[in-house]
Scaffold this motif. Structure first.
Motif: not given
Length: 505
Positions: A418, A422, A454, A457
């Motif tokens: 993740r 980012n 996704a 998330d």
């Protein structure tokens, strides 16, 4: 997804499940794997990255990752008779949608160059087929970028694999992920310009296996590799931005001894998230590659307790062309049809390995895709009564994270992946992506790139996640789920700590 061939050869010899030869349809029939449940929990991923000893990496890595490719022999499938029935009653893949046209408007698989008369063999031979007649097709990607494509085949898995090449301002070539240097491959590469920079961007076996032989052909190129290399093709440690010159030299010298070829540097890891790359004037001269002025680089390297080695991949944004270059991070599978004029044709390189009758089978491409990404060959009836492969339709014509990486990497190191995504999305803005598999270039920027992940998330509602992800049915994760259960139950690797199936239908 490609692992140690030795183990798989042994598995086939001990427990043969079928046979195939180039030019024939390939099917291995075996009992379906049980559907298991993953067990989400706190991440145990470490942000440090250190390779194991070569003895440990080879012995454990061959078994653990060999289980991955061996499992392709066990993909749930119907009988040979049932496959024939499906082939006679298959729904052609849908024609290109507006989304597909937008994503792949610059993808043209028929615009290629190949030089078979130069020779398609290399010695020693590759560690995975094709062992001879290893064709290379070159595609222009626009903006002074090209892809050199070969096939990777084993058992019931066949996939394309690419070297991505960018011509820099001085005319020199930046070559990412070299493949087996047949005379044809080298001739197609040399036509573009002199090879000055070579990059190994991942520690995946299929992407690093040809490095040594390639560099024998191009000994004057500078060589930079991603950290955390391990296994039979050499190992290296890591370099971080807070190291001094002697520390960097020590790590690089060791890598040059174990990798089997000269290494000029190891792509450095940032010391903290969100930090800016240090000014080159204030860092050791061997910290950054000479092409760093025109590239942004973000590297994932995470050591997981119990794994044979780290998870490692570097992503690059070529700033002048606004191009994100990745190896396995994301893929875009084109919709292919032998009948629909609007759909893409099968990549021509497959004709160098399969005969026309195999390629004209309407199930060929869908099966090829599903087996390459470890989804089962499950069919169901459409509204028209024709059989379809729902897993294939869920993946095509969209930017996605490959299911096998969701299951094996993201499920074990969700925080690290993740953060990596980012950081990539915050680099110099890019408006297209080129990858090492399936279709390129892909018209996508940071937003679409982030949406492909996704499932990571934790705070997003499930309906929002589902709308961003490919609509893969929950039951189609069964093979990968069973493999994870096998690894966990036998303590063959790091445990699953995250539900990689989030958003499944």
């Amino acid at each position: 997804a490609v692992a140690a061939a030795v183990l798989v050869f042994l598995l086939i010899v001990i427990e043969p499940t079928g046979a195939w030869t180039p030019g024939t349809s390939r099917r291995f029939v075996a009992p379906s794997l049980d559907l298991g449940e993953s067990h989400p929990g706190p991440s145990t991923a470490s942000h440090n990255c250190h390779s194991l000893s070569r003895r440990e990496a080879i012995s454990k890595g061959i078994f653990v990752t060999g289980t991955g490719i061996a499992s392709t022999l066990l993909l749930p499938s119907a009988s040979r008779a049932a496959d024939t029935a499906v082939a006679q009653n298959i729904q052609p893949p849908p024609s290109s949608t507006s989304a597909a046209t937008s994503l792949l408007s610059n993808y043209n698989p028929n615009d290629y160059k190949t030089l078979p008369s130069y020779g398609r063999t290399v010695f020693p031979p590759p560690f995975l087929p094709p062992l001879d007649n290893r064709a290379t097709y070159r595609y222009s990607l626009g903006r002074d970028a090209w892809a050199l494509e070969q096939l990777l085949a084993f058992a019931n898995v066949t996939a394309t694999i690419r070297t991505n090449v960018i011509k820099l301002e001085d005319g020199g070539l930046w070559v990412c992920g070299p493949l087996w240097p047949t005379d044809e491959y080298c001739a197609l590469l040399d036509e573009l310009g002199p090879v000055k920079h070579v990059v190994l961007a991942t520690n995946a076996l299929e992407h690093k296996a040809a490095m040594k032989q390639f560099l024998l052909k191009y000994p004057n190129a500078d060589v930079w590799i991603s950290p955390g290399q391990y296994g039979p093709f050499g190992e290296c440690g890591i370099v971080t931005e807070d190291m001094d010159e002697e520390q960097v030299n020590r790590v690089v010298r060791k890598a040059a001894k174990t990798m089997g070829y000269h290494v000029d540097g190891i792509l450095p890891l940032r010391t903290q998230l969100g930090s800016q790359v240090k000014a080159r004037e204030s860092t050791p001269k061997n910290m950054f590659p000479p092409w760093m002025d025109v590239f942004d680089v973000e590297t994932l390297c995470v050591e997981l307790p119990g794994n044979a080695g780290p998870v490692s991949e570097s992503a690059f944004v070529h700033k002048p062309s606004k191009t994100l270059v990745v190896t396995d991070a994301v893929i875009c599978v084109p919709s292919v049809s032998t009948t629909a004029a609007e759909a893409f044709p099968i990549q021509p390189i497959f004709s160098s390995y399969f005969d026309e009758s195999t390629l004209s089978d309407p199930t060929f491409w869908a099966r090829t895709v599903l087996q390459a990404v470890f989804l089962p060959l499950r069919t169901e009836s459409s509204e028209s009564g024709m059989a379809v492969y729902p897993g294939y339709e869920a993946l095509t014509n969209r930017l996605v994270r490959a299911p096998i990486l969701r299951a094996f990497a993201d499920a074990r190191a969700p925080d690290s992946v993740r953060n990596w995504v980012n950081e990539i999305s915050s680099l110099t803005k890019f408006d297209r992506i080129i990858t090492a598999h399936f279709a390129s270039p892909i018209n996508a920027g940071p937003d679409l790139f982030s949406k492909a992940f996704a499932h990571l998330d934790e705070n997003a509602p499930l309906d929002e996640i589902s709308s961003a992800l490919p609509p893969i049915a929950c039951q189609d994760w069964s093979t990968l789920n069973s493999l994870n259960d096998f690894i966990d139950d036998n303590k063959l690797g790091a445990p699953v700590v995250y539900d990689f199936r989030r958003g499944c239908k």
